[in-house]
Motif scaffolding. Structure first.
Motif: not given
Length: 92
Positions: A21-33, A35-40
């Motif tokens: 869960a922590l890994l998924l949260c870090v992944w999600h917030f890294a993409v959101e923070w 604003g990349t379009k490269v990584f989903p």
């Protein structure tokens, strides 16, 4: 020598789930923070997997990827083992 206590029953399940869960949260917030379009985002990946499964192409893609890995590994063994044998100076 000290003995470590064995983990409790609930800890055997809790810690792996918490880490995932922590890994998924870090992944999600890294993409959101960023604003990349490269990584989903994780949700985009989930939607893509379900879409491929619905179109019945997911398992064909998985099999194709595993075939490529097997071919690459086989080529590495066929080339690498004789090369290592020859370069180590073993008697013939």
């Amino acid at each position: 020598m000290s003995e470590l206590k064995s983990p409790r029953v609930w800890e055997k399940s809790f810690w792996p789930i918490a880490a995932a869960a922590l890994l998924l949260c870090v992944w999600h917030f890294a993409v959101e923070w960023t604003g990349t379009k490269v990584f989903p985002s994780p949700l985009s990946v989930e939607k893509g997997i379900f879409e491929l499964a619905h179109k019945h192409v997911l398992w064909a893609d998985v099999a194709d990827s595993l075939r490529r890995v097997a071919i690459g590994y086989g080529a590495a063994v066929v080339i690498g083992v004789p090369w290592a044998y020859a370069s180590a100076g073993f008697p013939r």
